[in-house]
Design a protein around this motif. Structure first.
Motif, PDB file in Angstrom:
ATOM      1  N   ALA A  34      33.052   3.494  41.227  1.00  0.00           N
ATOM      2  CA  ALA A  34      33.436   4.789  40.659  1.00  0.00           C
ATOM      3  C   ALA A  34      33.934   5.726  41.758  1.00  0.00           C
ATOM      4  N   ALA A  35      33.241   5.726  42.893  1.00  0.00           N
ATOM      5  CA  ALA A  35      33.665   6.574  44.008  1.00  0.00           C
ATOM      6  C   ALA A  35      35.021   6.121  44.533  1.00  0.00           C
ATOM      7  N   SER A  36      35.216   4.815  44.627  1.00  0.00           N
ATOM      8  CA  SER A  36      36.495   4.277  45.081  1.00  0.00           C
ATOM      9  C   SER A  36      37.622   4.701  44.141  1.00  0.00           C
ATOM     10  N   ALA A  37      37.361   4.624  42.850  1.00  0.00           N
ATOM     11  CA  ALA A  37      38.365   5.036  41.862  1.00  0.00           C
ATOM     12  C   ALA A  37      38.683   6.527  42.002  1.00  0.00           C
ATOM     13  N   ALA A  38      37.660   7.344  42.203  1.00  0.00           N
ATOM     14  CA  ALA A  38      37.866   8.790  42.331  1.00  0.00           C
ATOM     15  C   ALA A  38      38.660   9.119  43.595  1.00  0.00           C
ATOM     16  N   ILE A  39      38.312   8.492  44.700  1.00  0.00           N
ATOM     17  CA  ILE A  39      39.046   8.729  45.949  1.00  0.00           C
ATOM     18  C   ILE A  39      40.500   8.311  45.784  1.00  0.00           C
ATOM     19  N   GLY A  40      40.707   7.147  45.172  1.00  0.00           N
ATOM     20  CA  GLY A  40      42.064   6.658  44.947  1.00  0.00           C
ATOM     21  C   GLY A  40      42.868   7.594  44.070  1.00  0.00           C
ATOM     22  N   PHE A  41      42.250   8.098  43.007  1.00  0.00           N
ATOM     23  CA  PHE A  41      42.936   9.013  42.094  1.00  0.00           C
ATOM     24  C   PHE A  41      43.390  10.271  42.821  1.00  0.00           C
ATOM     25  N   PHE A  42      42.476  10.897  43.549  1.00  0.00           N
ATOM     26  CA  PHE A  42      42.809  12.161  44.202  1.00  0.00           C
ATOM     27  C   PHE A  42      43.815  11.982  45.334  1.00  0.00           C
ATOM     28  N   ARG A  71      50.100   8.058  36.564  1.00  0.00           N
ATOM     29  CA  ARG A  71      50.112   6.944  37.525  1.00  0.00           C
ATOM     30  C   ARG A  71      48.852   6.958  38.394  1.00  0.00           C
ATOM     31  N   ALA A  72      48.368   8.145  38.731  1.00  0.00           N
ATOM     32  CA  ALA A  72      47.126   8.234  39.510  1.00  0.00           C
ATOM     33  C   ALA A  72      45.954   7.689  38.695  1.00  0.00           C
ATOM     34  N   ALA A  73      45.954   7.946  37.394  1.00  0.00           N
ATOM     35  CA  ALA A  73      44.885   7.416  36.532  1.00  0.00           C
ATOM     36  C   ALA A  73      44.946   5.896  36.474  1.00  0.00           C
ATOM     37  N   VAL A  74      46.145   5.336  36.402  1.00  0.00           N
ATOM     38  CA  VAL A  74      46.284   3.874  36.416  1.00  0.00           C
ATOM     39  C   VAL A  74      45.775   3.334  37.746  1.00  0.00           C
TER      40      VAL A  74
END
Length: 167
Positions: free
Chosen positions: A133-141, A33-36
């Motif tokens: 990309a940074a936004s996606a990484a922050i969101g994932f973590f 779900r974090a990846a989505v």
């Protein structure tokens, strides 16, 4: 036609091995779900990621509670002394979402705890590509961390409900 889902009858894991298996299964679910969530965060549409995160997180919490046998309905069917132990354990670990109905307000409050990450995530959108990309990484973590905390809270509650030796 009137049958309940079989998953609604999931029992609270009753051994350390069962708790470990459910915990690992739920952690994999959190990862997916974090990846989505991260994938949606990479899409440069304002607000889409927040709405998606709210929806994904609400269903994630419900799914984790169900896996551990800790939905409000499941906890409601416990013997009175076990119900009390479940709520005491949930309170002691700060598991505000264990055995409770999850509302949009609860999730918003939870996500507000990570408001700094959310602001950073939104700010990075103004920088093309690298910002996404940074936004996606922050969101994932952030999503993964909150999900893992809930899994651990549910595991703690399940341990509190394990049968005591000699009983």
């Amino acid at each position: 036609m009137f049958a309940k889902k079989s998953s609604e009858w999931t029992l609270v894991p009753s051994s350390e091995k069962e708790i470990g298996e459910v915990r690992e299964r739920c952690r994999r679910l959190v990862q997916r779900r974090a990846a989505v969530s991260a994938g949606i965060s990479a899409v440069p549409l304002p607000g889409l990621d927040v709405v998606t995160d709210l929806r994904l997180f609400a269903t994630l919490i419900d799914d984790i509670n169900r896996e551990f046998g800790l939905t409000p309905e499941q906890v409601g069917r416990l013997q009175p002394q076990l119900k009390i132990r479940a709520y005491e354990a949930a309170i002691s670990v700060g598991g505000t979402m264990v055995g409770r109905y999850i509302t949009r307000e609860v999730i918003v409050k939870l996500l507000q705890r990570g408001a700094g990450k959310l602001v950073a995530k939104q700010a990075t959108r103004f920088v093309p590509l690298a910002g996404q990309a940074a936004s996606a990484a922050i969101g994932f973590f952030a999503f993964r961390q909150i999900g893992y905390q809930h899994v651990d809270a549910c595991a703690t509650v399940a341990r509190a409900l394990m049968p005591k030796d000699g009983k």
